[in-house]
Design an enzyme around this catalytic site. Structure first.
Site, PDB file in Angstrom:
ATOM      1  N   TYR A 121      -1.724 -41.966  -9.868  1.00 42.91           N
ATOM      2  CA  TYR A 121      -2.059 -43.304  -9.342  1.00 42.91           C
ATOM      3  C   TYR A 121      -3.314 -43.857 -10.015  1.00 42.91           C
ATOM      4  O   TYR A 121      -3.497 -45.054 -10.148  1.00 42.91           O
ATOM      5  CB  TYR A 121      -2.197 -43.255  -7.819  1.00 42.91           C
ATOM      6  N   LYS A 140      -7.295 -50.306  -5.211  1.00 44.08           N
ATOM      7  CA  LYS A 140      -6.820 -50.442  -3.827  1.00 44.08           C
ATOM      8  C   LYS A 140      -7.926 -50.100  -2.824  1.00 44.08           C
ATOM      9  O   LYS A 140      -7.977 -50.677  -1.732  1.00 44.08           O
ATOM     10  CB  LYS A 140      -5.599 -49.556  -3.590  1.00 44.08           C
TER      11      LYS A 140
END
Length: 263
Positions: free
Chosen positions: A164, A171
């Site tokens: 990720y 995020k």
């Protein structure tokens, strides 16, 4: 493409107007949310990224009976402002905003966080975080009677999820922005939410290496032993736009079958 009708609640958002940013095709989380908002009676404005994307999004906008259908590339100067100007001109109000976009250049996303160059980091943050902050700024004066703002996040913001990478950093910043904006706009009756779905087979997810393994792990370890669908995400998100959720704000709502509670 039939929009579902929920008996007894089909007018729960009647008269409400919402802007949906991030539909790429009929697998998009934003499409799942748009269907649920529409099923509850809301009128929707829909954007599409560019001419290439338009052919995939236009039939969906028609199914939603969207009176406003416009291009929106947040990296194109002035496009974001044009969308909100038109919403203000045609509707004079906005009741909810759904921001469901994120992007990181391939080199930045596929490499280690420690190796990301400045340009890759800035573009990741611009599209994935700052664009939501900018939309919140533009939506605020249109939410004269209060409203709800939504953005999409993922568990990789809180825990290190393999592959990720820098998106997890973006995020995490996005979730912090949600908290601060919720605190700033709360006195005006505006709620702000980060929605955190479990892994979904969307076009955006296809850029993450070994994504199939991530989905298998989520399905086998989540307490519900099931993967979420875009409709699961849509219905839960639409609930938060209802008056019954008016005192819920500033939080991350996990729609992941409980996966985030498992070690």
């Amino acid at each position: 493409m039939n929009i579902p009708v929920y008996p007894e609640t089909s007018v729960a958002l009647k008269g409400k107007k919402g802007l949906i940013v991030g539909i790429a095709n009929d697998q998009s989380i934003a499409w799942g949310c748009a269907k649920a908002f529409r099923a509850l009676g809301a009128e929707l404005a829909v954007t599409y990224l560019n001419e290439k994307a338009k052919k995939h999004v236009e039939p969906l906008a028609k199914a939603l009976e969207a009176p406003i259908f416009m291009p929106l590339d947040v990296m194109a100067e002035g496009e974001t402002e044009k969308v909100f100007e038109r919403v203000g001109k045609e509707w004079g109000q906005l009741d909810f905003l759904l921001h469901s976009i994120a992007f990181s250049p391939k080199d930045a996303l596929h490499g280690r966080v420690v190796d990301v160059d400045r340009a890759g980091f800035q573009k990741t943050m611009d599209v994935s975080c700052w664009s939501f902050m900018r939309m919140a700024h533009l939506a605020e004066p249109l939410m004269k009677n209060g409203g709800t703002m939504f953005t999409m996040t993922y568990y990789g913001s809180q825990m290190v999820v393999k592959n990720y990478n820098v998106m997890g950093v973006a995020k995490a910043a996005l979730e912090a922005a949600v908290r601060y904006i919720a605190a700033e706009l709360g006195p005006k009756g505006i709620r702000v939410h980060a929605i955190s779905p479990g892994p979904l087979a969307t076009r955006a997810a296809s850029g993450i290496p070994e994504f199939d393994e991530l989905m298998d792990k989520a399905q086998s370890q989540a307490p519900t032993r099931s993967l979420v669908s875009i409709d699961d995400v849509g219905k839960a998100t639409a609930f938060l736009a209802l008056d019954g959720a008016k005192l819920i704000t500033g939080s991350v709502l996990y729609i992941d079958g409980g996966y985030h509670i498992i070690d």
